[in-house]
Write an enzyme that holds these catalytic residues in place. Sequence first.
Site, short mmCIF file in Angstrom:
data_model
loop_
_atom_site.label_atom_id
_atom_site.label_comp_id
_atom_site.label_asym_id
_atom_site.label_seq_id
_atom_site.Cartn_x
_atom_site.Cartn_y
_atom_site.Cartn_z
N LYS A 13 0.83 -1.22 0.00
CA LYS A 13 0.00 0.00 0.00
C LYS A 13 0.86 1.26 0.00
O LYS A 13 0.46 2.26 -0.58
CB LYS A 13 -1.03 0.00 1.12
CG LYS A 13 -0.49 -0.11 2.53
CD LYS A 13 -1.64 -0.20 3.50
CE LYS A 13 -1.23 -0.58 4.91
NZ LYS A 13 0.17 -0.66 5.28
N ARG A 88 -6.07 2.33 11.42
CA ARG A 88 -5.74 0.91 11.55
C ARG A 88 -6.64 0.24 12.58
O ARG A 88 -6.49 -0.96 12.81
CB ARG A 88 -4.29 0.78 12.00
CG ARG A 88 -3.31 0.44 10.89
CD ARG A 88 -1.95 0.40 11.54
NE ARG A 88 -0.95 -0.36 10.89
CZ ARG A 88 0.03 0.17 10.17
NH1 ARG A 88 0.04 1.46 9.92
NH2 ARG A 88 0.98 -0.58 9.71
N ARG A 123 13.40 -10.01 2.62
CA ARG A 123 13.98 -8.68 2.39
C ARG A 123 15.29 -8.51 3.15
O ARG A 123 15.42 -8.95 4.29
CB ARG A 123 13.01 -7.59 2.85
CG ARG A 123 11.88 -7.38 1.88
CD ARG A 123 11.30 -6.00 1.94
NE ARG A 123 10.73 -5.67 3.22
CZ ARG A 123 9.63 -4.93 3.38
NH1 ARG A 123 8.99 -4.48 2.32
NH2 ARG A 123 9.17 -4.64 4.57
N ARG A 156 15.91 -6.05 8.40
CA ARG A 156 15.37 -4.94 9.18
C ARG A 156 14.52 -5.49 10.32
O ARG A 156 13.86 -6.51 10.15
CB ARG A 156 14.45 -4.11 8.27
CG ARG A 156 14.76 -2.64 8.25
CD ARG A 156 13.91 -1.95 7.24
NE ARG A 156 12.48 -2.17 7.48
CZ ARG A 156 11.52 -1.53 6.84
NH1 ARG A 156 11.81 -0.65 5.92
NH2 ARG A 156 10.26 -1.80 7.11
N ARG A 167 2.58 -8.54 13.22
CA ARG A 167 1.91 -7.48 12.47
C ARG A 167 0.74 -8.04 11.67
O ARG A 167 -0.29 -7.38 11.53
CB ARG A 167 2.92 -6.77 11.56
CG ARG A 167 4.04 -6.10 12.35
CD ARG A 167 5.07 -5.50 11.46
NE ARG A 167 4.68 -4.20 10.99
CZ ARG A 167 5.07 -3.65 9.85
NH1 ARG A 167 5.86 -4.32 9.04
NH2 ARG A 167 4.68 -2.46 9.52
P1 AMP Z 1 3.88 1.09 8.81
O1 AMP Z 1 5.12 1.64 8.20
O2 AMP Z 1 2.63 1.74 8.32
O3 AMP Z 1 3.79 -0.40 8.72
O4 AMP Z 1 3.95 1.45 10.38
C1 AMP Z 1 5.04 1.04 11.18
C2 AMP Z 1 4.61 0.95 12.64
O5 AMP Z 1 4.12 2.22 13.10
C3 AMP Z 1 3.46 -0.01 12.90
O6 AMP Z 1 3.88 -1.34 13.07
C4 AMP Z 1 2.85 0.56 14.18
O7 AMP Z 1 3.63 0.21 15.31
C5 AMP Z 1 3.01 2.05 13.96
N1 AMP Z 1 1.81 2.62 13.31
C6 AMP Z 1 1.73 3.20 12.08
N2 AMP Z 1 0.47 3.61 11.81
C7 AMP Z 1 -0.27 3.29 12.88
C8 AMP Z 1 -1.65 3.44 13.22
N3 AMP Z 1 -2.53 4.01 12.38
N4 AMP Z 1 -2.05 2.98 14.44
C9 AMP Z 1 -1.19 2.43 15.31
N5 AMP Z 1 0.11 2.23 15.06
C10 AMP Z 1 0.58 2.66 13.85
#
Ligand code: AMP
Length: 220
Positions: A13, A88, A123, A156, A167
């Site tokens: 995404k 989320r 990765r 990473r 996740r």
């Molecule tokens: P992402 O790069 O979008 O996968 O986000 C990395 C990390 O940031 C996630 O694993 C969460 O710990 C935190 N995070 C990002 N967006 C949110 C959200 N909308 N609600 C809660 N945690 C978030």
Amino acid sequence: MNIIFLGAPGAGKGTQAENVSARYGIPSVSTGAIIREAIRNGTEMGLAAKAYAESGALVPDGVVIGIIRDRLSQDDCANGFILDGFPRTVPQAEALEKMGVVIDVVISIEVPDEKIIRRMSGRRVCPVCGASYHVDYRPSKDGRTCDACGAELIIRNDDDPVVVWNRLVQYHEQTEPLKEFYGLRGKLRTVIGQEQVADTTRLTFEVIDREGDASGKENK
Ligand code: AMP
């Protein structure tokens, strides 16, 4: 147009949000990127978010809702925006509605879990220059060191298999209910993630162009 991208971590995404941003000239807002930057800069919010983000857990709703409220009030969001990674959870989506933010379309990018695990666990990144590789799809020449600078490649923290699994579980439990939330509001559209990124992009643009045409007709 105000667009939300839904999808499991690793579904692509972020890439689609960037492509849409470039084509339609509206900013892509990634809560994950904002949180990672805050962690790097050691801000108060970064320190509060660090343990959650690094274990693959969600950062508390109150923190991310505050981030989004600030970000969407900036001028560059006035003519539309793309949300990548927010909302989320259902309370986050409800908070967005309470802020009076109108969402035009929610695009869910669907990729099966097995494929996501294969993509993410393969990765590798260079800790020195940031180049990224994949053991199956884009291996470095010797499979161990960076082609560009010779540093030893690493996995990473986000891509550690335990973190990937956490996740995915939290995606299914906490984020997937948003499909019903936006489905009931008539906003949900689905794009099946393709092997080639360009094919997923084409399908995504088709969805947005259809929405644009439909809203144009409604306005006439
Ligand atoms: P992402 O790069 O979008 O996968 O986000 C990395 C990390 O940031 C996630 O694993 C969460 O710990 C935190 N995070 C990002 N967006 C949110 C959200 N909308 N609600 C809660 N945690 C978030």
